[in-house]
Scaffold this active site. Structure first.
Site: not given
Ligand code: ARG
Length: 374
Positions: A159, A280, A286, A288, A293, A320
Site C-alpha cells: 500500500h 530544469s 532539479k 529529473n 518517465e 483474409y
Molecule cells: N499488403 C497486404 C497486407 O499487408 C498484403 C496482402 C494483400 N492481399 C490482398 N488480397 N490484397 O495485408
C-alpha cells in the site's frame, strides 16, 4: 500503371485511394523476409515441375541480387517503387525487371495472402530473439546492482506504506522475476509462429503439388498450419506478440515508477547518474528522471496497440480481409517502443548509486514488529 492484379481492370485505380491502400511505406521492413520466402517458393515450384531448372536458376540469381541491392536504402525510393502497392509487389516488379516472364511465373500457385502471413512469421522469428537479448541485458544490469547492494537494507512497501525490512538486492531481484517471465512469454510467441503458412494460396490451398514439408524445413519451421482458411486470415500471433510486448512494458513501467520514487529527495535510497537525468530550465536544484518517465508513458502506447489490434480483428469474417494490413504498424511500433525502452531502462539501472545508509535507516525500528511478535 500495371499492378499485380490489374489484368481484368479497364482503368487505373484512383490515385488517392491507391495511396490510401498502399503499405509499402511500412512493410518494406519485411523485404528480407519476402525475398527469403520467394527463394524457397522458387525451389518448391521447381520441385513440383512448375518451373524449369533454367527459370528457377535465373530467379534465384536475380532474387539474390535484389537482396543485395536492398542493403542500400535508396533502392526502396526509386521512381518505379513509388507505384508499388506493397513489399510483395516491389520484389516481384524488381524480379520481372531482371528476368522477364520467368519472374512472372514465380507467383504461380501463390497469393499475397499467404505471403504476408509467411513474411510476418519470418520477421518475428528474426526479431523476437533480439528483444529477448535486450531483456537479458536489463536483467544483467539489475543483477549487477543487486550484487553491489551487498547487505544493504531498505523497507519493503505494501500500500506504499513501510512493511518489513528487506535486502536492497531482494528489491532488484523482484523486478528480475517479472522480466524472466517476459522472456518466457516471448519464447512462447516464437513457438506459436513456428508454422509454415505456404500452400494455403489465397484461402483454399493450391492445386500444384507443392511439397510443404520440404518448404517448412527449408524455411526453418517445425510445423505446417492446419487450415488454409484460418492461416490466411488469422493474426493471433500478432496479438500474442503485442500482449507479450505490452506486459513487458507494464513491467518496465513499474520498474520506472519504483526508481522515480526511490531516487526522489523524499526517499533517497538510490541516486540517478547525472547522465541518466535532465535538469530544469527554471529550477537549478532539479534532477529529473526523464527517461524513466518516458518509458512509463510509452507503456500506454504499447497497451493501446494491443487493444487496437484486438479491436481490428474482432469483426472480421474468416479468411483474409484488407483490415489485416493494419497488423504491421501495430507490431513494428510495439517492437520499436519495447526495444528502445529496454535499452533506456538498462542504461539508467547501470548508473544507479545505492545509498545503503539512507535506505537502512528507513528500514529500522518499528518495521521489525512482525518479527519481534513472531
Ligand atoms: N499488403 C497486404 C497486407 O499487408 C498484403 C496482402 C494483400 N492481399 C490482398 N488480397 N490484397 O495485408
Amino acid at each position: 500503371m500495371a499492378h499485380l492484379w490489374s489484368g481484368r481492370f479497364a482503368g487505373d485505380p484512383d490515385k488517392d485511394l491507391f495511396d490510401f491502400g498502399s503499405s509499402f511505406a511500412f512493410d518494406r521492413r519485411l523485404f528480407q523476409d519476402d525475398v527469403t520466402g520467394s527463394l524457397a517458393w522458387a525451389e518448391g515450384l521447381e520441385r513440383a515441375g512448375v518451373l524449369s531448372a533454367a527459370d528457377a536458376a535465373s530467379i534465384r540469381t536475380a532474387l539474390e541480387q535484389i537482396l543485395e541491392s536492398g542493403q542500400d536504402p535508396r533502392f526502396y525510393d526509386s521512381a518505379a517503387a513509388a507505384s508499388d502497392e506493397d513489399v510483395h509487389s516491389f520484389v516481384e516488379r524488381e524480379l520481372i525487371a531482371r528476368v522477364g516472364d520467368a519472374g512472372r511465373r514465380l507467383h504461380t500457385g501463390r497469393s499475397r495472402n499467404e505471403q504476408v502471413a509467411l513474411d510476418l512469421r519470418l520477421y518475428l522469428k528474426r526479431r523476437v530473439p533480439l528483444l529477448q537479448a535486450a531483456l537479458v541485458r536489463l536483467v544483467e544490469a539489475l543483477l549487477d546492482r543487486a550484487e553491489s547492494a551487498g547487505a544493504a537494507m531498505m523497507p519493503s512497501y505494501t500500500h506504499l506504506r513501510r512493511a518489513q525490512p528487506i535486502l536492497v538486492s531482494h528489491f532488484f531481484l523482484a523486478h528480475v522475476a517479472a522480466l524472466r517471465r517476459d522472456h518466457r512469454r516471448l519464447a512462447s510467441v516464437l513457438d506459436e509462429i513456428d508454422e509454415l503458412p505456404l500452400g494455403s494460396g489465397a484461402i483454399a490451398g493450391t492445386s500444384y503439388e507443392i511439397d510443404v514439408t520440404f518448404l517448412a524445413a527449408r524455411l526453418g519451421f517445425s510445423r505446417i498450419v492446419a487450415n488454409s482458411v484460418d492461416a490466411t486470415g488469422e493474426r493471433d500471433f500478432v496479438a500474442s506478440f503485442l500482449h507479450a510486448a505490452a506486459l513487458s512494458m507494464v513491467h518496465l513501467s513499474r520498474i520506472c515508477e519504483d526508481l522515480i520514487l526511490f531516487t526522489s529527495e523524499e526517499f533517497g535510497f538510490l541516486e540517478l547518474a547525472d547522465a541518466a537525468a535532465t535538469g530544469s530550465s527554471l529550477m537549478p536544484q532539479k534532477k529529473n528522471p526523464d527517461p524513466l518517465e518516458l518509458v512509463r508513458g510509452k507503456s500506454g502506447r504499447v497497451i493501446g496497440r494491443l487493444a487496437g489490434w484486438l479491436t481490428t480483428m474482432k469483426g472480421l469474417p474468416i479468411g483474409y480481409s484488407k483490415d489485416l494490413q493494419e497488423d504491421k504498424e501495430a507490431l513494428f511500433d510495439a517492437e520499436d517502443t519495447l526495444a528502445g525502452s529496454l535499452a533506456a531502462v538498462a542504461s539508467v539501472v547501470r548508473g544507479l548509486d545505492i545509498r545503503g545508509t539512507v535506505s537502512g535507516r528507513a528500514a529500522s525500528g518499528l518495521l521489525l514488529a512482525t518479527d519481534v511478535a513472531d
